[in-house]
Design an enzyme around this catalytic site. Structure first.
Site, short mmCIF file in Angstrom:
data_model
loop_
_atom_site.label_atom_id
_atom_site.label_comp_id
_atom_site.label_asym_id
_atom_site.label_seq_id
_atom_site.Cartn_x
_atom_site.Cartn_y
_atom_site.Cartn_z
N GLY A 33 49.66 38.33 35.94
CA GLY A 33 48.60 39.32 35.88
C GLY A 33 47.23 38.68 35.84
N GLY A 35 42.97 39.23 34.46
CA GLY A 35 41.92 39.92 33.72
C GLY A 35 40.56 39.63 34.36
N SER A 38 40.33 35.82 33.56
CA SER A 38 41.57 35.09 33.29
C SER A 38 42.69 35.47 34.25
CB SER A 38 42.01 35.35 31.84
OG SER A 38 42.30 36.71 31.66
N VAL A 40 47.13 35.01 34.27
CA VAL A 40 48.28 34.65 33.44
C VAL A 40 49.48 34.31 34.33
CG1 VAL A 40 49.80 35.34 31.56
CG2 VAL A 40 47.43 36.16 31.61
N LYS A 55 47.84 31.25 30.02
CA LYS A 55 46.66 32.06 30.32
C LYS A 55 45.51 31.13 30.71
CE LYS A 55 43.71 35.72 28.41
NZ LYS A 55 43.52 36.66 27.26
N ASP A 153 42.23 47.04 21.40
CA ASP A 153 42.59 47.33 22.79
C ASP A 153 44.09 47.58 22.90
OD1 ASP A 153 42.04 47.82 25.45
OD2 ASP A 153 42.14 45.72 26.05
#
Length: 325
Positions: A33, A35, A38, A40, A55, A153
């Protein structure tokens, strides 16, 4: 001071020589995934042969000091936590101006992926499975709150699932530690669909740990309804805020879900944060309800009580859509 030193400080020769202290010690396996800054990956450590989540944070893309402080805070918070329902921190290092955070791998994906699967297959989670997952989420969050750490979050994409079916709270990039003199914070951060009314309001007012409780209510509702309580097509932030501030969400059907589940959702999704239960109470209810469903299943099947790690329960049932207002 360089960006690297600002994030991690001088890297000692000892930390570089450890099996988790350099990128060359990992075999990157799969993209998981992405961000804002970032990415991962899953990876295998060449020395320990263990599988981890790696990460990668692109420090060179962080032009402002706040983003760098967020990195430092995430590492600091992870280092303070040790609980079976929180993603475990293993190590971190900087290489070629990128920060790498080594974390426990939850290889079965996340709750968001699971919910999408149920929607796609036109099935729903049984209430027993909902409580099985929710009690683990609550247990992890109670540990965080006991350390005076607010997640900020909580959403399905940040709730990870291990190969054994264990649930882990993760991604503390927006987490916040409350010092002894901190009573509330004011930053409007998080994912709007799961943000409490005191956080999403245009004129920021202070909020505290009870904001995480609102997010828990959204998660409990979403596992039952397979969508966020305040979801709407083409909603902008203004219209979403308006829905939240008048508690505009469809009730869960009483013909399918227990009074306790529906009542707990309603108690968490209260506009006044002082009227919400704290995490200790929510966790107690979640543990009690899961135990009740396990006992009922055992009585029906006339089988011995399984251990908490047992995965013999079916997660599926037919979907009954939540009626829209």
């Amino acid at each position: 001071m360089s960006i690297q030193q600002n994030v991690i400080g001088p890297v000692s020769a000892h930390s570089i020589s450890t099996s988790y202290g350099a990128l060359k010690n990992f075999e990157v396996i799969k993209y998981l995934g992405k961000g804002h800054f970032s990415t991962v990956f899953s990876a295998r450590n060449r020395f320990t042969n263990s599988y981890v989540a790696l990460k990668k944070v692109e420090l060179s893309q962080m032009a402002d000091a706040k983003a760098i402080e967020d990195c430092k805070r995430e590492i600091s918070l992870l280092q303070q936590l040790n609980h079976p329902n929180v993603i475990k921190y293993i190590s971190h290092f900087v290489e070629d101006n990128d920060l790498y955070i080594v974390l426990e791998l939850a290889s079965a994906g996340d709750l968001a992926q699971m919910i999408k699967h149920f929607v796609k297959t036109n099935k729903r989670m049984t209430e027993k499975t909902i409580w099985k997952f929710f009690r683990q989420i609550c247990s992890g969050l109670e540990h965080m709150h006991s350390k005076r750490i607010m997640h900020r979050d909580i959403k399905p994409a940040n709730i990870f699932i291990s190969a054994e079916g264990a649930v882990r709270l993760g991604d503390l990039g927006l987490g916040r530690f409350f010092g002894s003199k901190t009573t509330s914070v004011y930053s409007m951060v998080g994912t709007p669909y799961y943000m409490s009314p005191e956080r999403i309001q245009e004129h920021i007012i202070g909020y505290d740990f009870r904001s995480d409780i609102w997010s828990l209510g959204c998660i409990l509702y979403e596992m039952a309804a397979l969508r966020s309580p305040f979801f709407g097509e083409n909603l902008n932030l203004v219209s979403l805020r308006a829905k939240i501030l008048v508690l505009d969400y469809a009730p869960l059907p009483a013909s399918i879900f227990s009074h306790e589940l529906r009542h707990l959702v309603a108690r968490c999704l209260v506009l006044d944060p002082e009227q919400r239960p704290d995490i200790t109470e929510v966790n107690h209810i979640a543990q009690m309800m899961y135990a009740r469903f396990v006992e009922q299943a055992n009585m029906a099947n006339n089988t011995p009580t399984p251990t908490p790690s047992s995965r013999d329960d079916s997660a599926c049932g037919s979907v009954t859509p939540v009626n829209n207002r």
